[in-house]
Design a protein around this motif. Structure first.
Motif, PDB file in Angstrom:
ATOM      1  N   ALA A 124      16.291  43.223  -7.534  1.00  0.00           N
ATOM      2  CA  ALA A 124      15.470  42.041  -7.806  1.00  0.00           C
ATOM      3  C   ALA A 124      15.473  41.721  -9.290  1.00  0.00           C
ATOM      4  N   ALA A 125      15.186  40.444  -9.588  1.00  0.00           N
ATOM      5  CA  ALA A 125      14.959  40.026 -10.981  1.00  0.00           C
ATOM      6  C   ALA A 125      13.450  40.017 -11.189  1.00  0.00           C
ATOM      7  N   GLN A 126      12.991  40.601 -12.296  1.00  0.00           N
ATOM      8  CA  GLN A 126      11.546  40.621 -12.582  1.00  0.00           C
ATOM      9  C   GLN A 126      11.112  39.377 -13.349  1.00  0.00           C
ATOM     10  N   THR A 127      12.055  38.757 -14.060  1.00  0.00           N
ATOM     11  CA  THR A 127      11.775  37.501 -14.775  1.00  0.00           C
ATOM     12  C   THR A 127      13.055  36.663 -14.747  1.00  0.00           C
ATOM     13  N   ALA A 128      12.955  35.434 -15.242  1.00  0.00           N
ATOM     14  CA  ALA A 128      14.108  34.523 -15.224  1.00  0.00           C
ATOM     15  C   ALA A 128      15.219  34.985 -16.157  1.00  0.00           C
ATOM     16  N   THR A 129      14.901  35.846 -17.107  1.00  0.00           N
ATOM     17  CA  THR A 129      15.928  36.260 -18.069  1.00  0.00           C
ATOM     18  C   THR A 129      16.357  37.708 -17.870  1.00  0.00           C
ATOM     19  N   ALA A 130      15.699  38.415 -16.951  1.00  0.00           N
ATOM     20  CA  ALA A 130      16.036  39.834 -16.748  1.00  0.00           C
ATOM     21  C   ALA A 130      17.217  39.973 -15.792  1.00  0.00           C
ATOM     22  N   PRO A 131      18.080  40.964 -16.033  1.00  0.00           N
ATOM     23  CA  PRO A 131      19.133  41.231 -15.044  1.00  0.00           C
ATOM     24  C   PRO A 131      18.517  41.772 -13.749  1.00  0.00           C
ATOM     25  N   LEU A 132      19.249  41.696 -12.659  1.00  0.00           N
ATOM     26  CA  LEU A 132      18.762  42.281 -11.411  1.00  0.00           C
ATOM     27  C   LEU A 132      18.767  43.798 -11.549  1.00  0.00           C
ATOM     28  N   ALA A 133      17.745  44.441 -10.990  1.00  0.00           N
ATOM     29  CA  ALA A 133      17.643  45.909 -11.086  1.00  0.00           C
ATOM     30  C   ALA A 133      17.000  46.443  -9.803  1.00  0.00           C
ATOM     31  N   PRO A 134      17.212  47.739  -9.497  1.00  0.00           N
ATOM     32  CA  PRO A 134      16.660  48.291  -8.256  1.00  0.00           C
ATOM     33  C   PRO A 134      15.134  48.192  -8.215  1.00  0.00           C
ATOM     34  N   MET A 135      14.628  47.958  -7.006  1.00  0.00           N
ATOM     35  CA  MET A 135      13.175  47.859  -6.815  1.00  0.00           C
ATOM     36  C   MET A 135      12.822  48.417  -5.437  1.00  0.00           C
ATOM     37  N   ALA A 136      11.807  49.267  -5.383  1.00  0.00           N
ATOM     38  CA  ALA A 136      11.309  49.757  -4.089  1.00  0.00           C
ATOM     39  C   ALA A 136      10.181  48.826  -3.649  1.00  0.00           C
ATOM     40  N   PHE A 137      10.089  48.549  -2.354  1.00  0.00           N
ATOM     41  CA  PHE A 137       9.034  47.665  -1.848  1.00  0.00           C
ATOM     42  C   PHE A 137       8.831  47.950  -0.361  1.00  0.00           C
ATOM     43  N   ASN A 138       7.894  47.257   0.264  1.00  0.00           N
ATOM     44  CA  ASN A 138       7.639  47.476   1.693  1.00  0.00           C
ATOM     45  C   ASN A 138       8.042  46.253   2.501  1.00  0.00           C
ATOM     46  N   ARG A 139       8.620  46.492   3.660  1.00  0.00           N
ATOM     47  CA  ARG A 139       8.843  45.424   4.645  1.00  0.00           C
ATOM     48  C   ARG A 139       7.764  45.578   5.704  1.00  0.00           C
ATOM     49  N   ARG A 140       7.301  44.453   6.254  1.00  0.00           N
ATOM     50  CA  ARG A 140       6.265  44.529   7.284  1.00  0.00           C
ATOM     51  C   ARG A 140       6.806  45.188   8.551  1.00  0.00           C
ATOM     52  N   SER A 141       5.907  45.769   9.343  1.00  0.00           N
ATOM     53  CA  SER A 141       6.289  46.227  10.681  1.00  0.00           C
ATOM     54  C   SER A 141       6.525  44.983  11.511  1.00  0.00           C
ATOM     55  N   PRO A 142       7.439  45.034  12.487  1.00  0.00           N
ATOM     56  CA  PRO A 142       7.725  43.817  13.260  1.00  0.00           C
ATOM     57  C   PRO A 142       6.479  43.255  13.963  1.00  0.00           C
ATOM     58  N   ARG A 143       6.317  41.950  13.839  1.00  0.00           N
ATOM     59  CA  ARG A 143       5.313  41.242  14.646  1.00  0.00           C
ATOM     60  C   ARG A 143       5.905  41.077  16.045  1.00  0.00           C
ATOM     61  N   PRO A 144       5.112  40.578  17.027  1.00  0.00           N
ATOM     62  CA  PRO A 144       5.641  40.504  18.397  1.00  0.00           C
ATOM     63  C   PRO A 144       6.983  39.771  18.514  1.00  0.00           C
ATOM     64  N   ASP A 145       7.220  38.746  17.677  1.00  0.00           N
ATOM     65  CA  ASP A 145       8.483  37.983  17.814  1.00  0.00           C
ATOM     66  C   ASP A 145       9.499  38.359  16.738  1.00  0.00           C
ATOM     67  N   ASP A 146       9.287  39.470  16.058  1.00  0.00           N
ATOM     68  CA  ASP A 146      10.164  39.850  14.943  1.00  0.00           C
ATOM     69  C   ASP A 146      11.293  40.789  15.352  1.00  0.00           C
ATOM     70  N   VAL A 147      12.365  40.707  14.564  1.00  0.00           N
ATOM     71  CA  VAL A 147      13.500  41.603  14.684  1.00  0.00           C
ATOM     72  C   VAL A 147      13.625  42.336  13.344  1.00  0.00           C
ATOM     73  N   ALA A 148      13.690  43.656  13.358  1.00  0.00           N
ATOM     74  CA  ALA A 148      13.928  44.421  12.123  1.00  0.00           C
ATOM     75  C   ALA A 148      15.418  44.720  12.046  1.00  0.00           C
ATOM     76  N   ILE A 149      15.981  44.512  10.876  1.00  0.00           N
ATOM     77  CA  ILE A 149      17.443  44.578  10.707  1.00  0.00           C
ATOM     78  C   ILE A 149      17.798  45.511   9.555  1.00  0.00           C
ATOM     79  N   GLU A 150      18.757  46.389   9.797  1.00  0.00           N
ATOM     80  CA  GLU A 150      19.343  47.162   8.696  1.00  0.00           C
ATOM     81  C   GLU A 150      20.451  46.282   8.111  1.00  0.00           C
ATOM     82  N   VAL A 151      20.355  45.955   6.843  1.00  0.00           N
ATOM     83  CA  VAL A 151      21.350  45.059   6.239  1.00  0.00           C
ATOM     84  C   VAL A 151      22.631  45.846   5.961  1.00  0.00           C
ATOM     85  N   LEU A 152      23.750  45.330   6.464  1.00  0.00           N
ATOM     86  CA  LEU A 152      25.053  45.973   6.217  1.00  0.00           C
ATOM     87  C   LEU A 152      25.800  45.258   5.093  1.00  0.00           C
ATOM     88  N   TYR A 153      25.745  43.916   5.119  1.00  0.00           N
ATOM     89  CA  TYR A 153      26.471  43.118   4.123  1.00  0.00           C
ATOM     90  C   TYR A 153      25.618  41.917   3.732  1.00  0.00           C
TER      91      TYR A 153
END
Ligand code: NDP
Ligand code: ZN
Length: 350
Positions: free
Chosen positions: A8-37
């Motif tokens: 992620a970028a933390q500001t408009a001028t910062a390079p992208l850098a690793p960031m840990a965060f949370n994804r929500r648990s699936p809602r009834p109509d949600d699909v959770a996806i492992e991103v491959l590409y």
């Protein structure tokens, strides 16, 4: 909740850098996806750097996502665990307005929820894109990747593909039409392939004379070097359609003059004021049309994926280690990529 990581970028001028965060648990109509590409679109650069003035930070780009379903909510019927699926530029919309009812969610009258840097309609959290280990999306906005397609080269179809396919279809490009594609980057090279598959006679307009041979390999019948005034003038009144993928302000007048009467110039690359000004005579005198187009609806995104499978169309990609994402942005701005970077998410270390 899922623990996820991404760039992620933390500001408009910062390079992208690793960031840990949370994804929500699936809602009834949600699909959770492992991103491959995940493909790298020029819009990611515009938004990471707040060039459109609408960015919120931290901003995690990525809207050309292919991955595997890992979990589904109890009401999901379209996808199941293990399916290969795709997510493009939108993850939600109001679902009841005139545009949504017409399967044109991208023009949702209340505004679609974008895949990243957009407030989620349910909990207000800011969406995070596909430069990440996982994503959770309502099933309506998740499409099926046809078995015939290679998952990595299919990723850019989710944005570069649908954005060029949709206007060509909407304006009825057909066999024999003379179509010009402006700019051969991620979008442009897909535009050449689609126009060719629809039977058109295709010309690439490029600033880069060195791309001529390559353009012919992509399917272009002709190449015009746009910086050569003589070549531009010689093309006067020739084209039925122009698909303009140029990502910066540029003079439209010389291009409009290459359209025949009733010709159509479709903008997809620009969302800024047009400068220099258009001479209205270039439209009025020949009943020419200047139009714009935004990605495509979910139904049409599935259609373009199926079209690519049927016509053996794929995106030309350069596989990217996510650690080199900032260098990739510089190379894209320099026009040094053939023709889409796709991040191999296996390079994302936990
Ligand atoms: P790329 O950077 O991959 O390609 C853009 C191409 O435009 C370049 O390869 C180059 O082609 C040409 N170009 C670049 N800079 C200039 C310049 N200064 N003057 C003239 N031509 C130039 O970008 P993408 O294909 O990923 O995206 C193109 C644009 O489309 C971006 O602005 C992006 O944000 C926008 N976009 C719009 C969407 C929509 O729904 N409307 C969806 C997705 C993207 P050449 O060397 O051949 O001249
Ligand atoms: Zn894009």
């Amino acid at each position: 909740m899922y623990k996820a990581i991404g760039y992620a970028a933390q500001t408009a001028t910062a390079p992208l850098a690793p960031m840990a965060f949370n994804r929500r648990s699936p809602r009834p109509d949600d699909v959770a996806i492992e991103v491959l590409y995940c493909g790298v679109c020029h819009s990611d650069i515009h938004l990471a750097r707040n060039e459109w003035g609408m960015s919120v930070y931290p901003l995690m780009p990525g809207h050309e996502i292919v991955g595997k379903v890992t979990e589904v909510g109890e009401k999901v019927t379209k996808h199941k665990v293990g399916d290969l699926v795709g997510v493009g530029c939108m993850v939600d919309s109001c679902r009841h307005c005139e545009a949504c009812a017409a399967n044109l969610e991208q023009y949702c009258l209340e505004g679609p929820t974008l895949t990243y840097a957009s407030p989620d309609r349910v909990d207000g959290s800011i969406t995070m894109g596909g430069y990440s280990s996982s994503i959770v999306v309502s099933e309506h906005f998740v499409v099926r990747i046809p078995e015939k397609l290679d998952p990595a080269t299919a990723a850019p179809i989710l944005c570069a593909g649908i954005t060029t396919y949709s206007p060509l279809k909407h304006y009825g490009v057909k066999a024999g039409d003379k179509v010009g594609i402006l700019g051969m980057g991620g979008l442009g090279h897909m535009g050449i392939k689609f126009a060719k598959a629809l039977g058109a006679e295709v010309t690439l307009f490029t600033r880069s004379a060195s791309k001529a041979e390559e353009a012919r390999r992509q399917g272009a019948d002709h190449v015009i070097v746009s910086t050569d005034a003589e070549q531009m003038e010689a093309a006067s009144g020739r084209f039925d359609f122009l698909l303009d993928t140029i990502p910066v302000q540029h003079d439209l007048n010389p291009y409009l003059q290459t359209l025949r009467f009733d010709g159509i110039h479709i903008l997809v690359g620009l969302v800024e004021p047009i400068e220099p000004a258009i001479h209205a005579g270039n439209l009025v005198m020949n009943r020419r049309v200047l139009a714009g187009s935004l990605i495509g609806g979910i139904e049409e995104t599935q259609e373009v994926l199926d079209f690519c499978a049927e016509h053996n169309i794929s995106c030309d990609i350069e596989m990217l280690d996510i650690k080199n994402i900032n260098e990739a942005y510089s190379r894209m701005i320099a026009g040094d990529v053939k023709y889409r970077f796709v991040i191999d998410m296996a390079t994302l270390e936990a």
